[in-house]
Design a protein around this motif. Structure first.
Motif, PDB file in Angstrom:
ATOM      1  N   ARG A 470       0.836  -1.209   0.000  1.00  0.00           N
ATOM      2  CA  ARG A 470       0.000   0.000   0.000  1.00  0.00           C
ATOM      3  C   ARG A 470       0.871   1.260   0.000  1.00  0.00           C
ATOM      4  N   ALA A 471       1.934   1.242   0.788  1.00  0.00           N
ATOM      5  CA  ALA A 471       2.833   2.401   0.827  1.00  0.00           C
ATOM      6  C   ALA A 471       3.454   2.641  -0.549  1.00  0.00           C
ATOM      7  N   THR A 472       3.728   1.568  -1.270  1.00  0.00           N
ATOM      8  CA  THR A 472       4.306   1.686  -2.611  1.00  0.00           C
ATOM      9  C   THR A 472       3.334   2.380  -3.558  1.00  0.00           C
ATOM     10  N   TYR A 473       2.090   1.908  -3.592  1.00  0.00           N
ATOM     11  CA  TYR A 473       1.102   2.489  -4.493  1.00  0.00           C
ATOM     12  C   TYR A 473       0.842   3.961  -4.156  1.00  0.00           C
ATOM     13  N   GLU A 474       0.622   4.225  -2.870  1.00  0.00           N
ATOM     14  CA  GLU A 474       0.273   5.586  -2.468  1.00  0.00           C
ATOM     15  C   GLU A 474       1.430   6.560  -2.679  1.00  0.00           C
ATOM     16  N   SER A 475       2.646   6.103  -2.422  1.00  0.00           N
ATOM     17  CA  SER A 475       3.798   6.984  -2.619  1.00  0.00           C
ATOM     18  C   SER A 475       4.045   7.237  -4.104  1.00  0.00           C
ATOM     19  N   GLU A 476       3.819   6.218  -4.945  1.00  0.00           N
ATOM     20  CA  GLU A 476       3.945   6.407  -6.398  1.00  0.00           C
ATOM     21  C   GLU A 476       2.962   7.468  -6.884  1.00  0.00           C
ATOM     22  N   ILE A 477       1.725   7.382  -6.411  1.00  0.00           N
ATOM     23  CA  ILE A 477       0.701   8.339  -6.829  1.00  0.00           C
ATOM     24  C   ILE A 477       1.074   9.753  -6.379  1.00  0.00           C
ATOM     25  N   ARG A 478       1.516   9.873  -5.122  1.00  0.00           N
ATOM     26  CA  ARG A 478       1.914  11.194  -4.625  1.00  0.00           C
ATOM     27  C   ARG A 478       3.094  11.754  -5.432  1.00  0.00           C
ATOM     28  N   MET A 479       4.048  10.870  -5.760  1.00  0.00           N
ATOM     29  CA  MET A 479       5.231  11.311  -6.504  1.00  0.00           C
ATOM     30  C   MET A 479       4.843  11.812  -7.901  1.00  0.00           C
ATOM     31  N   ILE A 480       3.913  11.095  -8.540  1.00  0.00           N
ATOM     32  CA  ILE A 480       3.476  11.502  -9.884  1.00  0.00           C
ATOM     33  C   ILE A 480       2.750  12.841  -9.836  1.00  0.00           C
ATOM     34  N   LYS A 481       1.846  12.996  -8.887  1.00  0.00           N
ATOM     35  CA  LYS A 481       1.106  14.255  -8.770  1.00  0.00           C
ATOM     36  C   LYS A 481       2.044  15.420  -8.457  1.00  0.00           C
ATOM     37  N   MET A 482       3.077  15.120  -7.691  1.00  0.00           N
ATOM     38  CA  MET A 482       4.053  16.137  -7.349  1.00  0.00           C
ATOM     39  C   MET A 482       4.811  16.602  -8.594  1.00  0.00           C
ATOM     40  N   ARG A 483       5.218  15.671  -9.414  1.00  0.00           N
ATOM     41  CA  ARG A 483       5.908  16.018 -10.660  1.00  0.00           C
ATOM     42  C   ARG A 483       4.993  16.823 -11.579  1.00  0.00           C
TER      43      ARG A 483
END
Length: 555
Positions: A470-483
């Protein structure tokens, strides 16, 4: 043409094209795809040693050809590859399934030939493999096998001759025999991309010699400054601890700057492509990197250089690098934004040291800066992962500009904790539970898993497998939105990636790459500037060959 030795690279999971598996983020921060179709760079060095010694040898990247074409038949291909010895790499453990399956296929097709395994994982599990997998004839144990593989090629099929091949493991009278340990000299290593190209033409097998599936689209060469490492990152199977205990008694071993410069110069003449320098040049010392820079200057090398660092280098080093090579990138892996967690896992530097390095890299004119974080570290909680994303945003805002781009990446420790690493050998000390121990355990994890979390061989005192996922999925999403918010990713691309990850997380249908090789986050990790190539005869021929293949695909 028959070969004395064929070096064969298998996919991580042999039937990845037909199985319903979701490989997810297991290779999101490396150049290869989740099939791990990039063969070890040692293949090129061993090819050079064999051919220079008068033997016929070739490379067969079965994995890359399977990734590139759904119609490619690996069994039919291997049937037509005639060789006295088939050398298959089982270096990193994700190949436990594919390497052993390809070995069995080869033995069934060519029962009178010998099947050889090599690499870190083959060495670590050597007795286990030789006991339970009768179709494996030989294992060359440890690192630096350039000389030993030549000796094996020259040995007649007799036990007396085999006795004289150092590091060789084989069977005799139903006993497993371990020959004396004697490694090749570091001076025997030479990555000859010119010879690689010529050999591909000699065997009429360009695709089989390609280092990875997308090499024609994004040609990149590699050199290695050292074997072994001076650091002890707790999770790494190539650390100083792991290397000395399993693969060579001395680490690190640095190569001569003159030889490295010869390799890079040859790349410039033959390919005109960027070169990834693996190993920390700054950590090797001022005498080393100053000598290398001078040797490259004397040869008038002006290629883009991709460089990596294990600890932050100082301003003086970066300024000298920039002065000599204005087209360069840097990458570093702090793993965590927490200094406590970073040091606990073998990365001994502060956030201030990291940020000073990033500022100095920007000032020196680095064309791209990559910073890598990891999920599943010793001492790391879900809250720590969230803090890593916050810190990533801070770094991207602070150090990205119109000219220089800083990208942060995050991915889990996948799919396995490396055998031989400090965590693997002392899991209780680091708060880990290792759930697989034998080579058959790993074969079966890859054989039976349906989603990337099925492959994991660990969980920690701080994070369960479910929490890591779950941490992997959520952090990936946050990272993409941040970019996206920083203008580093187009809106349409960001929205598609987030949609994909969300669907993947909930078990819904998602858009998969047509060759089932794409990373979960679909992020290109190579920078556009690195696609610049000097026009050489060989790069022109590569371009023509690529256009020809693209035309065939359209038809």
């Amino acid at each position: 043409m028959d070969a004395d030795i064929s070096l064969v690279h298998a996919p991580s999971i042999f039937d990845f094209r037909t199985r319903d598996i979701k490989l997810g983020p297991i290779s999101d921060v490396i150049p290869s795809t989740p099939v791990f179709e990039m063969y070890p760079v040692g293949f090129i060095s061993m090819l050079n040693s064999l051919i220079s010694s008068g033997y016929n040898a070739r490379i067969c990247n079965v994995a890359a050809m399977m990734v590139s074409s759904a119609s490619f038949d690996p069994v039919k291909y291997l049937k037509h590859v005639k060789s006295k010895i088939y050398g298959i790499d089982l270096h990193w453990l994700p190949h436990a399934n594919g390497a052993l399956k390809v070995a069995k296929i080869i033995k069934d097709l060519h029962p009178d030939s010998k099947v050889l395994l090599g690499g870190f994982s083959a060495s670590y599990f050597a007795d286990d493999i030789m006991t339970h997998y009768g179709y494996i004839d030989y294992i060359l144990k440890g690192d630096l096998q350039e000389t030993n593989i030549v000796k094996l090629a020259g040995a007649e099929d007799s036990y007396q001759a085999l006795d004289r091949v150092p590091n060789l493991i084989y069977r005799k009278n139903n006993r497993i025999i371990h020959n004396k340990i004697e490694y090749s000299s570091i001076d025997d290593v030479f990555l000859n991309y010119g010879l690689l190209m010529k050999n591909a033409i000699k065997y009429h097998d360009i695709k089989g010699h390609l280092p990875y599936a997308s090499w024609l689209d994004n040609t990149e060469a590699m050199t290695v400054i050292e074997h072994g490492c001076s650091f002890n990152c707790a999770f790494c199977g190539g650390s100083n601890f792991a290397y000395k205990n399993n693969y060579n008694s001395v680490a690190p071993l640095y190569r001569k700057p003159l030889v490295i410069a010869e390799e890079i110069s040859l790349v410039g003449e033959m390919l005109g492509s960027p070169v990834f320098i693996t190993g920390d040049m700054n950590n090797a010392g001022e005498k080393f990197y100053s000598s290398l820079f001078k040797e490259l200057k004397d040869r008038k090398v002006s290629l883009p250089l991709l460089t990596e660092y294990f600890t932050p280098p100082g301003k003086e080093y970066l300024n000298e690098l920039s002065h000599r090579f204005p087209d360069f990138t840097v990458e570093i892996s702090p793993e965590s934004s927490s200094e406590v967690i970073r040091n606990r896992n073998g990365r001994p530097y502060s956030n201030k040291g990291l940020e000073d390095f990033l500022q100095n890299a920007v000032t020196a004119g680095a064309k791209k800066i990559d910073v890598y974080f990891t999920i599943g570290m010793s001492g790391q909680t879900v809250n720590d992962v969230n803090a890593d994303i916050d810190y990533s945003e801070k770094l991207m805002k602070k150090f990205s500009s119109a000219k220089e781009k800083l990208y942060t990446f995050i991915s889990p420790l996948t799919p396995f904790i490396d055998p031989g690493s400090l965590i693997y050998e002392h899991p209780e000390t680091y708060g880990f539970k290792i759930t697989a121990k034998t080579i058959t355990d790993y074969f079966n994890l890859l054989e039976n898993g349906k989603i990337w979390t099925d492959f994991l061989n660990y969980y920690t005192n701080w994070m369960s497998v479910e929490q890591i996922a779950r941490a992997t999925y959520e952090s990936e999403i946050r990272m993409i939105k941040m970019r996206q918010s920083l203008g580093l990713l187009k809106d349409v691309d960001a929205d598609e990636i987030v949609k994909n990850i969300t669907a993947y997380m909930h078990g819904d249908d998602y858009i998969s790459n047509e060759n089932k090789s794409s990373h979960l986050s679909y992020i290109e990790k190579d920078v556009e500037w690195s696609n610049k190539h000097k026009l050489t005869r060989d790069s022109f021929l590569i371009s023509l060959y690529k256009d020809y293949n693209d035309f065939k695909k359209k038809l």
